[in-house]
Write a protein that holds these residues in place. Structure first.
Motif, short mmCIF file in Angstrom:
data_model
loop_
_atom_site.label_atom_id
_atom_site.label_comp_id
_atom_site.label_asym_id
_atom_site.label_seq_id
_atom_site.Cartn_x
_atom_site.Cartn_y
_atom_site.Cartn_z
N GLY A 75 -9.18 10.00 3.07
CA GLY A 75 -9.15 9.59 1.68
C GLY A 75 -7.76 9.30 1.15
N LEU A 76 -7.72 8.76 -0.07
CA LEU A 76 -6.47 8.41 -0.75
C LEU A 76 -5.52 7.60 0.14
CD1 LEU A 76 -5.57 11.66 -2.79
CD2 LEU A 76 -6.75 9.60 -3.58
N ASP A 77 -6.08 6.59 0.79
CA ASP A 77 -5.28 5.79 1.72
C ASP A 77 -4.12 5.08 1.02
OD1 ASP A 77 -7.10 6.64 3.55
OD2 ASP A 77 -8.00 4.69 3.94
N ILE A 78 -4.37 4.57 -0.18
CA ILE A 78 -3.32 3.87 -0.92
C ILE A 78 -2.31 4.88 -1.48
CG2 ILE A 78 -2.83 2.40 -2.93
CD1 ILE A 78 -5.67 1.24 -2.57
N VAL A 79 -2.81 5.94 -2.06
CA VAL A 79 -1.96 6.96 -2.68
C VAL A 79 -1.00 7.57 -1.67
CG1 VAL A 79 -1.94 9.20 -3.85
CG2 VAL A 79 -3.64 7.47 -4.48
N THR A 84 -2.41 0.77 7.49
CA THR A 84 -3.76 0.20 7.58
C THR A 84 -4.11 -0.13 9.02
OG1 THR A 84 -3.00 -2.09 7.32
CG2 THR A 84 -3.42 -0.83 5.29
N MET A 183 -4.77 1.98 -6.62
CA MET A 183 -4.46 3.41 -6.60
C MET A 183 -5.23 4.19 -7.67
SD MET A 183 -0.75 5.30 -7.05
CE MET A 183 -0.66 5.12 -8.84
N ASN A 185 -8.20 3.76 -9.02
CA ASN A 185 -9.59 4.04 -8.65
C ASN A 185 -9.67 5.12 -7.60
OD1 ASN A 185 -10.65 2.14 -10.43
ND2 ASN A 185 -10.56 0.49 -8.92
N GLU A 186 -8.72 5.13 -6.66
CA GLU A 186 -8.69 6.20 -5.65
C GLU A 186 -8.48 7.55 -6.32
OE1 GLU A 186 -7.11 4.54 -1.33
OE2 GLU A 186 -5.82 5.78 -2.57
N LEU A 189 -11.39 9.36 -8.13
CA LEU A 189 -12.40 10.05 -7.31
C LEU A 189 -12.02 11.50 -7.02
CD1 LEU A 189 -13.20 7.22 -4.72
CD2 LEU A 189 -14.61 7.94 -6.66
#
Length: 327
Positions: A75-79, A84, A183, A185-186, A189
């Motif tokens: 989770g929170l790949d962008i944060v 990638t 970010m 939207n991540e 969640l």
């Protein structure tokens, strides 16, 4: 000119870029050695550690072990700025997005799983490259109490160093790009006032900073909502810059007090050119990727020459010419 090449478990031919997109293959003779070899890529957040590790893994037979304590979670790949799938370019990665985000992945957990990954990678005849900004994980793994790790492995440290003012400017810009990439939207969640923000992935920068914004966005007017949003963004940038400075100090402590022998790559110029992609990529290759490839080639294969090659001065054509003479 005299060249000698030796290699242990990493028995594949050495592929060294020779310019023009081509490579030179060196046929190496297997010779016994006492220790297996591990490369460690270090640097503050945002300095390009993942990029370098992948660059190296495309030049040498290697796999990558993540040592970032937030990127280890799902989770929170962008944060968390996880590399990638496209950026991985087919290079196997270990301990990247593999752990339950609600669990606590401890230093002991990391040491156990990283040690297992290293042996697994070596068993396939590949080079383990450990990369990440969590220096407490690295210190616990490499300087264990009974010194077992150092007795089993030879280490090559690569440190990407960038001037702090330049890096702070870059990471602030990166936060803005993260916002554009989704970010918020991540974070939404995972931001929950009933959740434990001191556990698992919720310790990541961004969670506590945006908690107040998410709790109030539906009950305040537009002006207040915008103010809360900008305050949260400012806090994320500030904490990220403070993290970079803290990591820089920790690396210097490991180098100066614990005497870790680091190959320092000065990459500030790359970041100064970041608005000019072509020039920045050329600077990265010249100042970071190619010097590191030469260091790793020497480390793995004991490439030696009586020609003086000063990596800091980038007199690399001499080394490339020397390597090309090996058959």
């Amino acid at each position: 000119m005299r060249i000698s090449v030796s290699v242990g478990k990493q028995a594949q031919p050495l592929m060294v870029p020779s310019g023009g997109g081509s490579t030179v293959k060196i046929n190496c003779t297997n010779l016994p050695r006492q220790k297996d070899k591990v490369v460690v890529v270090m640097g503050a957040t945002g300095t390009g550690k993942s990029r370098l590790s992948i660059d190296l893994a495309k030049r040498f037979p290697a796999e990558i072990i993540n040592s970032d304590k937030m990127q280890v979670y799902e989770g929170l790949d962008i944060v968390t700025n996880k590399v990638t799938n496209a950026e991985q370019r087919g290079v196997p990665h270990h301990l990247l997005g593999t752990q339950n985000p609600n669990s606590d992945f401890t230093v002991t957990n990391f040491c156990d799983k990283a040690s297992f990954a290293i042996e697994s990678i070596l068993g396939r005849g590949q080079l383990p490259i450990i990369v990440g900004g969590s220096n407490s994980y690295l210190e616990a793994l490499l300087d264990d109490d009974d010194y077992k790790f150092r007795s089993r492995y030879d280490l090559c440290f690569l440190w990407i160093d960038v001037s702090m003012p330049i890096l702070h400017s870059f990471v602030s810009e990166r936060v803005d790009q993260m916002v554009e990439n989704g970010m918020i939207n991540e974070l939404k969640l995972f931001c929950n006032p009933t959740a434990d923000y001191s556990r698992g992935i919720r310790k990541a920068i961004g969670i506590t900073e945006f908690d107040r914004y998410f709790q109030n966005e539906g009950i305040v007017n537009e002006e207040t909502r915008k103010r809360l949003f900008l305050e949260a963004i400012s806090e994320v940038k500030d904490k990220t810059c403070k993290l970079a400075s803290k990591q820089f100090r920790k690396i210097n402590r490991l180098r100066n007090m614990k005497k870790w022998e680091m190959n320092r790559l000065e990459a500030t110029q790359v970041f100064k050119l970041r608005k000019h992609e072509k020039e920045a990529n050329e600077a990265w290759e010249k100042l970071v990727a190619m010097p590191c490839a030469m260091v790793v080639a020497q480390f793995l294969y004991s490439v030696s020459t009586d020609v003086s090659v000063n990596i800091a001065d980038l007199r690399l054509p001499a080394m490339r010419t020397a390597i090309a003479t090996v058959t």
